[in-house]
Design an enzyme around this catalytic site. Sequence first.
Site, PDB file in Angstrom:
ATOM      1  N   THR A  51      -8.773   2.377   7.192  1.00  0.00           N
ATOM      2  CA  THR A  51      -8.252   1.213   7.775  1.00  0.00           C
ATOM      3  C   THR A  51      -6.566   1.024   8.072  1.00  0.00           C
ATOM      4  O   THR A  51      -6.040   0.180   8.214  1.00  0.00           O
ATOM      5  CB  THR A  51      -8.566   0.144   6.777  1.00  0.00           C
ATOM      6  N   ALA A  52      -6.076   2.536   7.845  1.00  0.00           N
ATOM      7  CA  ALA A  52      -4.460   2.601   8.205  1.00  0.00           C
ATOM      8  C   ALA A  52      -4.228   3.274   9.421  1.00  0.00           C
ATOM      9  O   ALA A  52      -4.777   2.805  10.359  1.00  0.00           O
ATOM     10  CB  ALA A  52      -4.053   3.381   7.001  1.00  0.00           C
TER      11      ALA A  52
ATOM     12  N   ASP B 100      -0.394  13.958  21.015  1.00  0.00           N
ATOM     13  CA  ASP B 100       0.948  13.680  20.396  1.00  0.00           C
ATOM     14  C   ASP B 100       0.507  13.969  18.739  1.00  0.00           C
ATOM     15  O   ASP B 100       1.373  14.196  17.962  1.00  0.00           O
ATOM     16  CB  ASP B 100       1.072  12.308  20.155  1.00  0.00           C
TER      17      ASP B 100
ATOM     18  N   ALA C 284      -3.007   9.686  20.844  1.00  0.00           N
ATOM     19  CA  ALA C 284      -2.675   9.740  22.348  1.00  0.00           C
ATOM     20  C   ALA C 284      -3.217  11.067  23.042  1.00  0.00           C
ATOM     21  O   ALA C 284      -2.424  11.754  23.648  1.00  0.00           O
ATOM     22  CB  ALA C 284      -1.341   9.285  22.577  1.00  0.00           C
TER      23      ALA C 284
ATOM     24  N   ASP D 191       0.682  -1.070   0.035  1.00  0.00           N
ATOM     25  CA  ASP D 191       0.181  -0.118   0.103  1.00  0.00           C
ATOM     26  C   ASP D 191       0.927   1.358  -0.013  1.00  0.00           C
ATOM     27  O   ASP D 191       0.494   2.130  -0.449  1.00  0.00           O
ATOM     28  CB  ASP D 191      -1.086  -0.108   1.261  1.00  0.00           C
TER      29      ASP D 191
END
Length: 303
Positions: free
Chosen positions: A200-201, A189, A224, A81
């Site tokens: 979906t990544a 972060d 985060a 990908d």
Amino acid sequence: MRFAIFGNEYQPEKSAMMQRVLDFLVRSKVEIFVDRPFYEFLLRQAASENASETTAQQLKRLGVFDDDNFQTDYAVSMGGDGTFLKAASRVGTKGIPIIGVNMGRLGFLADVLPSEIEEAFETLMRGEAAIEEHAVIECMVEEQDGQLRQASAFPYALNDIAVLKRDTASMITIRTSVDGEFLVTYQADGLIVSTPTGSTAYNLSNGGPIMVPKSGILCLTPVAPHSLNIRPIVIHDDCAIELEVESRSHNFLVAIDGRSEKVEQGTRLMIRRAPHTVKVVKRPAQRYFSTLRGKMMWGADKR
């Protein structure tokens, strides 16, 4: 029919599969043009493996192009990908459909397996393949006079645009507005703005939702976050997202489909849907939900 070939120069163990694709295209008597770094990689591999004279002559007959100096009917991405995203950035606004041959691991975008190469290309050449249009987003920088300019030479993202802290710096503060209306100030972060294609990544790995292609939405997913009350939020993709970032290190990173650039604190960013789409070649039998089940291994636990 003309094909532009992009590939991963860091997978020498996959050279046999790469040769299989090229052999098929040569037999099909189409015009083949290869991205120069990938072409030079193929030459090195042929030399190191003592390839036959036929293979050497075949490579020398291929066309070569640099940068975005190509105009073909289709583009072929040979890798994972990541390679597909690089090919998409090079295709840019040309509107050339891309077919992804999966030589990586997961492969949501590059979803033609090596065992399916001949069948996939035959379907394409018969005109039976489907073309999916995937939304693209762009990152702009607001100048002091209020004018917008592109954030980089490649400001477009098929997957996502992420604002991130640098290295070991403390978390950053991201004041976020949507269509001019204040949303929230993230202390985190980073923040990911994802398309359905990219859901979906990086988005998924940070707890964001899976979004179905063509759903016309974007997702803002914090990385985060300092507060557990902060959650991903989905908005319509015709919205303009404005970001103002503060950082103790006085700079931060903007990653556009993984291509990172350092940006000075105080820079105002605008993220919005781009005026063009990326066209992805799909075979008629391919279905999104069946692909999703397979890639995510849903139902694989037989207990």
